[in-house]
Design a protein around this motif. Sequence first.
Motif, PDB file in Angstrom:
ATOM      1  N   GLU A  88       0.840  -1.204   0.000  1.00 53.61           N
ATOM      2  CA  GLU A  88       0.000   0.000   0.000  1.00 53.61           C
ATOM      3  C   GLU A  88       0.877   1.256   0.000  1.00 53.61           C
ATOM      4  O   GLU A  88       0.559   2.249  -0.652  1.00 53.61           O
ATOM      5  N   GLN A  89       1.985   1.188   0.727  1.00 58.19           N
ATOM      6  CA  GLN A  89       2.906   2.342   0.746  1.00 58.19           C
ATOM      7  C   GLN A  89       3.527   2.562  -0.633  1.00 58.19           C
ATOM      8  O   GLN A  89       3.733   3.702  -1.054  1.00 58.19           O
ATOM      9  N   GLN A  90       3.800   1.465  -1.334  1.00 56.57           N
ATOM     10  CA  GLN A  90       4.348   1.612  -2.696  1.00 56.57           C
ATOM     11  C   GLN A  90       3.305   2.277  -3.596  1.00 56.57           C
ATOM     12  O   GLN A  90       3.636   3.154  -4.398  1.00 56.57           O
ATOM     13  N   MET A  91       2.037   1.860  -3.441  1.00 52.73           N
ATOM     14  CA  MET A  91       0.971   2.475  -4.240  1.00 52.73           C
ATOM     15  C   MET A  91       0.864   3.971  -3.922  1.00 52.73           C
ATOM     16  O   MET A  91       0.717   4.806  -4.816  1.00 52.73           O
ATOM     17  N   LEU A  92       0.975   4.288  -2.633  1.00 52.49           N
ATOM     18  CA  LEU A  92       0.905   5.697  -2.226  1.00 52.49           C
ATOM     19  C   LEU A  92       2.079   6.490  -2.805  1.00 52.49           C
ATOM     20  O   LEU A  92       1.893   7.614  -3.288  1.00 52.49           O
ATOM     21  N   ALA A  93       3.260   5.896  -2.768  1.00 54.53           N
ATOM     22  CA  ALA A  93       4.441   6.604  -3.301  1.00 54.53           C
ATOM     23  C   ALA A  93       4.275   6.866  -4.797  1.00 54.53           C
ATOM     24  O   ALA A  93       4.614   7.942  -5.298  1.00 54.53           O
ATOM     25  N   ILE A  94       3.723   5.891  -5.512  1.00 54.98           N
ATOM     26  CA  ILE A  94       3.508   6.085  -6.959  1.00 54.98           C
ATOM     27  C   ILE A  94       2.406   7.134  -7.170  1.00 54.98           C
ATOM     28  O   ILE A  94       2.546   8.040  -7.992  1.00 54.98           O
ATOM     29  N   GLY A  95       1.345   7.031  -6.368  1.00 54.64           N
ATOM     30  CA  GLY A  95       0.253   8.014  -6.469  1.00 54.64           C
ATOM     31  C   GLY A  95       0.757   9.422  -6.206  1.00 54.64           C
ATOM     32  O   GLY A  95       0.437  10.362  -6.942  1.00 54.64           O
ATOM     33  N   ARG A  96       1.574   9.566  -5.189  1.00 50.59           N
ATOM     34  CA  ARG A  96       2.122  10.891  -4.856  1.00 50.59           C
ATOM     35  C   ARG A  96       2.944  11.440  -6.020  1.00 50.59           C
ATOM     36  O   ARG A  96       2.823  12.621  -6.376  1.00 50.59           O
ATOM     37  N   ALA A  97       3.754  10.564  -6.637  1.00 49.43           N
ATOM     38  CA  ALA A  97       4.570  11.026  -7.772  1.00 49.43           C
ATOM     39  C   ALA A  97       3.683  11.449  -8.942  1.00 49.43           C
ATOM     40  O   ALA A  97       4.008  12.395  -9.662  1.00 49.43           O
ATOM     41  N   LEU A  98       2.551  10.765  -9.117  1.00 39.91           N
ATOM     42  CA  LEU A  98       1.661  11.110 -10.236  1.00 39.91           C
ATOM     43  C   LEU A  98       0.949  12.437 -10.006  1.00 39.91           C
ATOM     44  O   LEU A  98       0.463  13.061 -10.945  1.00 39.91           O
ATOM     45  N   MET A  99       0.866  12.875  -8.729  1.00 36.37           N
ATOM     46  CA  MET A  99       0.167  14.128  -8.414  1.00 36.37           C
ATOM     47  C   MET A  99       0.864  15.358  -8.987  1.00 36.37           C
ATOM     48  O   MET A  99       0.284  16.442  -9.021  1.00 36.37           O
ATOM     49  N   SER A 100       2.109  15.206  -9.448  1.00 32.60           N
ATOM     50  CA  SER A 100       2.729  16.365 -10.109  1.00 32.60           C
ATOM     51  C   SER A 100       2.450  16.324 -11.625  1.00 32.60           C
ATOM     52  O   SER A 100       2.980  17.130 -12.371  1.00 32.60           O
ATOM     53  N   ARG A 101       1.631  15.380 -12.050  1.00 29.60           N
ATOM     54  CA  ARG A 101       1.280  15.165 -13.469  1.00 29.60           C
ATOM     55  C   ARG A 101       2.536  15.075 -14.348  1.00 29.60           C
ATOM     56  O   ARG A 101       2.741  15.886 -15.260  1.00 29.60           O
ATOM     57  N   PRO A 102       3.401  14.105 -14.062  1.00 34.10           N
ATOM     58  CA  PRO A 102       4.658  14.024 -14.819  1.00 34.10           C
ATOM     59  C   PRO A 102       4.451  13.491 -16.236  1.00 34.10           C
ATOM     60  O   PRO A 102       3.518  12.710 -16.472  1.00 34.10           O
ATOM     61  N   ARG A 103       5.321  13.914 -17.132  1.00 34.04           N
ATOM     62  CA  ARG A 103       5.361  13.257 -18.454  1.00 34.04           C
ATOM     63  C   ARG A 103       6.256  12.040 -18.376  1.00 34.04           C
ATOM     64  O   ARG A 103       6.116  11.094 -19.115  1.00 34.04           O
ATOM     65  N   LEU A 104       7.249  12.124 -17.467  1.00 33.62           N
ATOM     66  CA  LEU A 104       8.186  11.009 -17.284  1.00 33.62           C
ATOM     67  C   LEU A 104       8.192  10.617 -15.815  1.00 33.62           C
ATOM     68  O   LEU A 104       8.426  11.454 -14.942  1.00 33.62           O
ATOM     69  N   LEU A 105       7.915   9.327 -15.569  1.00 34.42           N
ATOM     70  CA  LEU A 105       7.911   8.806 -14.202  1.00 34.42           C
ATOM     71  C   LEU A 105       9.140   7.910 -14.043  1.00 34.42           C
ATOM     72  O   LEU A 105       9.357   6.992 -14.844  1.00 34.42           O
ATOM     73  N   LEU A 106       9.936   8.207 -13.017  1.00 35.93           N
ATOM     74  CA  LEU A 106      11.122   7.403 -12.725  1.00 35.93           C
ATOM     75  C   LEU A 106      10.788   6.518 -11.533  1.00 35.93           C
ATOM     76  O   LEU A 106      10.464   7.029 -10.457  1.00 35.93           O
ATOM     77  N   LEU A 107      10.855   5.209 -11.716  1.00 36.80           N
ATOM     78  CA  LEU A 107      10.469   4.281 -10.646  1.00 36.80           C
ATOM     79  C   LEU A 107      11.688   3.490 -10.198  1.00 36.80           C
ATOM     80  O   LEU A 107      12.301   2.782 -11.006  1.00 36.80           O
ATOM     81  N   ASP A 108      12.021   3.596  -8.912  1.00 28.79           N
ATOM     82  CA  ASP A 108      13.196   2.892  -8.394  1.00 28.79           C
ATOM     83  C   ASP A 108      12.760   1.701  -7.548  1.00 28.79           C
ATOM     84  O   ASP A 108      12.241   1.882  -6.448  1.00 28.79           O
ATOM     85  N   GLU A 109      12.935   0.520  -8.088  1.00 34.41           N
ATOM     86  CA  GLU A 109      12.662  -0.745  -7.382  1.00 34.41           C
ATOM     87  C   GLU A 109      11.242  -0.826  -6.806  1.00 34.41           C
ATOM     88  O   GLU A 109      11.075  -1.060  -5.598  1.00 34.41           O
ATOM     89  N   PRO A 110      10.220  -0.665  -7.642  1.00 36.06           N
ATOM     90  CA  PRO A 110       8.860  -0.717  -7.082  1.00 36.06           C
ATOM     91  C   PRO A 110       8.498  -2.072  -6.480  1.00 36.06           C
ATOM     92  O   PRO A 110       7.578  -2.150  -5.674  1.00 36.06           O
ATOM     93  N   SER A 111       9.220  -3.139  -6.842  1.00 37.15           N
ATOM     94  CA  SER A 111       8.850  -4.468  -6.324  1.00 37.15           C
ATOM     95  C   SER A 111       9.546  -4.808  -5.014  1.00 37.15           C
ATOM     96  O   SER A 111       9.252  -5.830  -4.404  1.00 37.15           O
TER      97      SER A 111
END
Length: 240
Positions: free
Chosen positions: A145-168
Amino acid sequence: MSISKPLLTLEEVHAHYGRVHALKGISLAIHPGEIVALIGANGAGKSTALMAICGIPRPSQGRVYFNGQEISHLDTDRIVRQGISLVPEGRHIFPRMTVRENLDLGAFLRSDRDGIAEDLEKIFALFPLLRERTKQLAGTLSGGEQQMLAIGRALMSRPRLLLLDEPSMGLAPLLVRQIFTIIGEINRLGTTILLVEQNAYMALRLASRAYVMVTGQVTHGGGSEEIMRDDVIRATYLGG
Ligand code: ATP
């Protein structure tokens, strides 16, 4: 794909932590709409590559271009404003703040209320569980759930490019599959993705192209299927 102009280009980028020469001249390009994976052993410099794109540390040599403009000299907040957002390794959510407060922080550089509300709805559609937990303290969420929140938070800046570090990282296999499905969905909705992963097999299945890093350098780059067929890469990163 090759005829589009790259959204992100790294040209011979070097980065240092004091005397540690963590990036030794890496070059790569990511085109609009792609998911590109960055794989390699522990300590190869994958996290540093994502961080250097965001200006922490700032490249000591070489150039980073985003959407045709050089960003290597910009401060991190300016880089975020250009449309790049990072989900760091280990998530770094704010545990004593609620889910909603964490999400709101992701939009702190924005003032377009309607756009923010629209993006919040999109994030709740991707992660329905976050909608149910808006008032819950983020530190009490499970790892997934924290990983989902971290991804959600990053999407809140409406990025064109999302950098994901070790989501698994640290997640049970079922959750890893869920997170990867959602990453695919985020990409289908229009966000370009650069994905750093220890789980090379999952990353290569999701990404169209990949780069392999070894001790601060990019040693291979190509289509994911081609990379998966490479005997040395199979033996080293994919368990043979
Ligand atoms: P991992 O999968 O273990 O995170 P990685 O490929 O992401 O590995 P980095 O974390 O980028 O690798 O590390 C690259 C090199 O830089 C390593 O030698 C690491 O010890 C060093 N390094 C990373 N962060 C720092 C830091 N803050 N200070 C000093 N050295 C660092």
